[in-house]
Design a protein around this motif. Structure first.
Motif, PDB file in Angstrom:
ATOM      1  N   MET A   1       0.911  -1.162   0.071  1.00  0.00           N
ATOM      2  CA  MET A   1      -0.016  -0.054   0.114  1.00  0.00           C
ATOM      3  C   MET A   1       0.711   1.331  -0.019  1.00  0.00           C
ATOM      4  O   MET A   1       0.626   2.113  -0.796  1.00  0.00           O
ATOM      5  N   ARG A   4       2.395   1.992  -3.455  1.00  0.00           N
ATOM      6  CA  ARG A   4       1.528   2.203  -4.369  1.00  0.00           C
ATOM      7  C   ARG A   4       1.039   3.630  -4.200  1.00  0.00           C
ATOM      8  O   ARG A   4       1.046   4.596  -5.103  1.00  0.00           O
ATOM      9  N   SER A   5       1.187   4.096  -2.869  1.00  0.00           N
ATOM     10  CA  SER A   5       0.765   5.596  -2.680  1.00  0.00           C
ATOM     11  C   SER A   5       1.917   6.517  -2.899  1.00  0.00           C
ATOM     12  O   SER A   5       1.430   7.675  -3.435  1.00  0.00           O
ATOM     13  N   GLN A   9       1.619   9.329  -5.647  1.00  0.00           N
ATOM     14  CA  GLN A   9       2.026  10.759  -5.444  1.00  0.00           C
ATOM     15  C   GLN A   9       3.167  11.377  -6.326  1.00  0.00           C
ATOM     16  O   GLN A   9       3.067  12.599  -6.917  1.00  0.00           O
ATOM     17  N   THR A  43       6.740  12.338   2.795  1.00  0.00           N
ATOM     18  CA  THR A  43       6.443  11.005   2.821  1.00  0.00           C
ATOM     19  C   THR A  43       7.507  10.233   2.873  1.00  0.00           C
ATOM     20  O   THR A  43       7.275   8.986   3.592  1.00  0.00           O
ATOM     21  N   TRP A 108      -0.750  12.621  -1.781  1.00  0.00           N
ATOM     22  CA  TRP A 108      -0.310  11.477  -0.792  1.00  0.00           C
ATOM     23  C   TRP A 108      -1.478  11.225   0.019  1.00  0.00           C
ATOM     24  O   TRP A 108      -2.060  10.155   0.327  1.00  0.00           O
ATOM     25  N   ALA A 111      -4.028   9.368  -2.310  1.00  0.00           N
ATOM     26  CA  ALA A 111      -3.601   7.984  -2.704  1.00  0.00           C
ATOM     27  C   ALA A 111      -3.680   7.102  -1.325  1.00  0.00           C
ATOM     28  O   ALA A 111      -3.877   5.984  -1.334  1.00  0.00           O
ATOM     29  N   ALA A 112      -3.432   7.572  -0.184  1.00  0.00           N
ATOM     30  CA  ALA A 112      -3.611   7.036   1.215  1.00  0.00           C
ATOM     31  C   ALA A 112      -5.046   6.561   1.282  1.00  0.00           C
ATOM     32  O   ALA A 112      -5.450   5.313   1.714  1.00  0.00           O
ATOM     33  N   PHE A 115      -5.894   3.415  -1.703  1.00  0.00           N
ATOM     34  CA  PHE A 115      -5.451   2.472  -1.396  1.00  0.00           C
ATOM     35  C   PHE A 115      -5.598   1.706   0.007  1.00  0.00           C
ATOM     36  O   PHE A 115      -4.969   0.632   0.364  1.00  0.00           O
ATOM     37  N   ARG A 116      -6.443   2.280   0.843  1.00  0.00           N
ATOM     38  CA  ARG A 116      -6.611   1.729   2.195  1.00  0.00           C
ATOM     39  C   ARG A 116      -7.273   0.378   2.129  1.00  0.00           C
ATOM     40  O   ARG A 116      -8.201  -0.041   1.291  1.00  0.00           O
TER      41      ARG A 116
END
Length: 116
Positions: A1, A4-5, A9, A43, A108, A111-112, A115-116
């Motif tokens: 995860m 991918r995040s 980003q 990040t 970011w 994306a978080a 993809f959670r």
């Protein structure tokens, strides 16, 4: 995860830089990319601390809180110094630099969430 995040980003940051280059020119595009790189640094430091926490597992709440505070202060200091260098030493355009940072941070967060 997390990777991918970070990839999403990074792709968003590059897209913002390309759009800025097309719309405003190379100088503003470099300012946008510099600001966005500050978000990538943030990040990266967050991911580094997360990976350290996976290796050093413990159940001490006081130690967790101290680690959290330290990580937060480290990220603020590093990102703040990076942005200060961009504004002061490199004399980059302020608004595009901040816009790049905001775009990087929002990418970011999105994306978080995705993809959670």
């Amino acid at each position: 995860m997390l990777l991918r995040s970070l990839a999403l980003q990074f792709a968003s940051v590059l897209a913002a830089g390309l759009i800025a280059w097309q719309q405003a020119g190379l100088a503003d595009a470099l300012s946008v990319l510099y600001g966005a790189f500050a978000a990538l640094i943030n990040t990266g430091l967050l991911m580094w601390r997360f990976k350290q926490g996976e290796r050093d597992y413990h159940c001490d709440a006081d130690r967790h809180l101290k680690s959290f505070y330290r990580s937060s202060l480290e990220r603020y200091a590093v990102v703040g110094a990076w942005l200060a260098i961009g504004f002061g030493v490199l004399n980059l355009a302020g608004l595009p630099l901040l816009l790049g940072f905001v775009i990087g941070q929002l990418a970011w967060v999105l994306a978080a969430l995705l993809f959670r």
